[in-house]
Design an enzyme around this catalytic site. Structure first.
Site, PDB file in Angstrom:
ATOM      1  CG  ASP A  48      14.216 -51.638   8.044  1.00 52.14           C
ATOM      2  OD1 ASP A  48      13.776 -52.678   8.567  1.00 52.14           O
ATOM      3  OD2 ASP A  48      15.438 -51.357   8.008  1.00 52.14           O
ATOM      4  CE1 TYR A  53      20.954 -49.725   9.890  1.00 52.04           C
ATOM      5  CE2 TYR A  53      18.669 -49.159   9.479  1.00 52.04           C
ATOM      6  CZ  TYR A  53      19.721 -50.039   9.349  1.00 52.04           C
ATOM      7  OH  TYR A  53      19.548 -51.216   8.681  1.00 52.04           O
ATOM      8  CE  LYS A  78      16.669 -53.726  10.331  1.00 49.50           C
ATOM      9  NZ  LYS A  78      17.050 -52.365   9.938  1.00 49.50           N
ATOM     10  CG  HIS A 106      20.942 -54.780  12.976  1.00 48.74           C
ATOM     11  ND1 HIS A 106      20.744 -53.425  12.997  1.00 48.74           N
ATOM     12  CD2 HIS A 106      21.301 -55.056  11.701  1.00 48.74           C
ATOM     13  CE1 HIS A 106      20.972 -52.916  11.794  1.00 48.74           C
ATOM     14  NE2 HIS A 106      21.321 -53.888  10.997  1.00 48.74           N
ATOM     15  CB  SER A 138      18.262 -58.694  10.821  1.00 55.55           C
ATOM     16  OG  SER A 138      18.905 -58.149   9.696  1.00 55.55           O
ATOM     17  CD  GLN A 160      15.865 -55.779   7.613  1.00 55.84           C
ATOM     18  OE1 GLN A 160      16.836 -55.028   7.689  1.00 55.84           O
ATOM     19  NE2 GLN A 160      14.686 -55.453   8.097  1.00 55.84           N
ATOM     20  CG  LEU A 191      17.476 -51.168  -6.073  1.00 56.24           C
ATOM     21  CD1 LEU A 191      17.223 -49.660  -6.002  1.00 56.24           C
ATOM     22  CD2 LEU A 191      16.708 -51.768  -7.247  1.00 56.24           C
ATOM     23  CB  THR A 237      16.037 -46.309   0.863  1.00 56.46           C
ATOM     24  OG1 THR A 237      15.666 -45.103   1.504  1.00 56.46           O
ATOM     25  CG2 THR A 237      17.505 -46.257   0.476  1.00 56.46           C
ATOM     26  CB  SER A 239      17.488 -38.961  -1.365  1.00 53.28           C
ATOM     27  OG  SER A 239      18.205 -39.099  -2.587  1.00 53.28           O
ATOM     28  CE  LYS A 240      18.669 -38.500  -6.944  1.00 54.82           C
ATOM     29  NZ  LYS A 240      19.387 -39.174  -5.840  1.00 54.82           N
TER      30      LYS A 240
END
Ligand SMILES: NC(=O)C1=CN([C@@H]2O[C@H](COP(=O)(O)OP(=O)(O)OC[C@H]3O[C@@H](n4cnc5c(N)ncnc54)[C@H](OP(=O)(O)O)[C@@H]3O)[C@@H](O)[C@H]2O)C=CC1
Ligand SMILES: O=CCc1c[nH]c2ccccc12
Length: 283
Positions: A48, A53, A78, A106, A138, A160, A191, A237, A239-240
């Site tokens: 996505d 961004y 978007k 968006h 969205s 979205q 989250l 998402t 980064s790990k």
């Protein structure tokens, strides 16, 4: 690792139930390495991104360097301007593809000047021309969707929006409306109770359910977003690599929450309001 299941949209398009977000502030501009890692090491094949961004070129480079077939990536971007045609043409160039899988407006705030109906008609033309397989929106409220549906020949495939327990009381009627019209929900920020507003009334409820299911609290929140939206798509998402694997396992190994567990989290969520993004959604 077992494959993720797909969600079938109202136009027949199949979307992997879990999507890898590239809009989370840390890697807003440079998404190449994180997208490559998510795709190759954690089997996150649904990406996505968004014009806003400012990372489409790096997402495109990631796809190119991965060397995968175009059909093996589900790619969403978007529109970040008042002109969906100009925006999509620019995005396709930056991404280095002829077509995206899903194109979204968006926010309704961006296309107020063009008009919500008129901008949707442009989206329909872009789909007809094959520049995107599916079209959606969205951060649209019920009133925004009603305006679109007045002129729509194609019902938006997705909306979205932010979904987690601390926006549930505000989102409930929008979720019901979208469900009644066959518009799938893509949840972002799932989250948030854990990472953006910890210490609230949802935490102990989620902790107990996680223990009952042998899951992590993050996995319970991802499943909750999927189930409260009638089997919707969830965007997260990390980064790990380890966290991405845990997120995938939520949908391949962890059993569904019971209806009672889903409702217990919803009820706890109603005790607090914490919206992270797009404040117009509460107006
Ligand atoms: N349409 C819209 O207006 C919006 C769309 N989005 C889209 O949705 C995507 C996902 O949204 P986002 O709100 O970031 O999703 P989440 O609420 O899932 O949050 C993801 C963040 O949580 C951290 N994280 C992941 N797992 C855990 C864990 N177990 N414990 C603690 N922290 C964890 C990650 O950081 P770490 O790297 O440290 O793991 C990451 O920064 C965005 O990237 C974007 O593509 C997002 C906002 C608005
Ligand atoms: O997509 C919603 C929130 C978001 C995350 N990163 C950016 C960058 C620019 C505009 C909006 C956002």
């Amino acid at each position: 690792m077992a494959n993720l299941s797909n969600v079938k949209l109202n136009d027949g398009l199949q979307v992997p139930v879990l999507g890898y977000g590239t809009g989370t502030a840390l890697y807003q501009k440079e998404a190449k390495d994180s997208v490559k890692m998510a795709y190759s090491e954690a089997h996150m094949h649904h990406i996505d991104c968004a014009e806003m961004y400012a990372n489409e070129e790096s997402v495109g480079q990631a796809i190119k360097e991965l060397g995968v077939k175009r059909d093996d990536v589900f790619l969403t971007t978007k529109c970040g301007s008042a002109d969906p045609r100009k925006s999509l043409e620019k995005s396709l160039k930056l991404l280095g593809v002829d077509q995206v899988d899903l194109y979204l407006i968006h926010s309704p705030e961006l296309v107020k000047e063009t008009g919500l109906g008129k901008s949707w008609q442009i989206m329909e033309e872009l789909q007809k021309e094959g520049k995107t397989k599916s079209i959606g929106v969205s951060n649209y409220r019920v009133s925004d969707l009603e305006e679109v549906l007045k002129v729509a020949k194609v019902v938006p495939s997705v909306n979205q929006i932010e979904v987690h327990p601390y926006v549930y009381s505000k989102a409930q009627s929008l979720l019901d409306f979208c469900h009644s019209k066959g518009i799938h929900i893509e949840s972002y920020g799932p989250l948030s109770t854990l990472i953006r507003a910890p210490g609230g009334p949802v935490d102990p409820v989620v902790k107990n359910i996680a223990q009952e299911l042998g899951a992590t609290e993050g996995q319970v929140l991802l499943k909750w977003a999927h189930q409260i939206t009638h089997g919707g798509i969830v965007l997260t998402t990390s980064s790990k690599k380890e966290r991405l694997e845990e997120q995938i396992k939520a949908f391949t190994e962890i059993k569904d929450l019971s209806d009672e567990q889903v409702q217990a989290i919803a009820e706890a969520g109603k005790q607090k309001l914490h919206r992270v993004f797009m404040q117009h959604m509460d107006s």
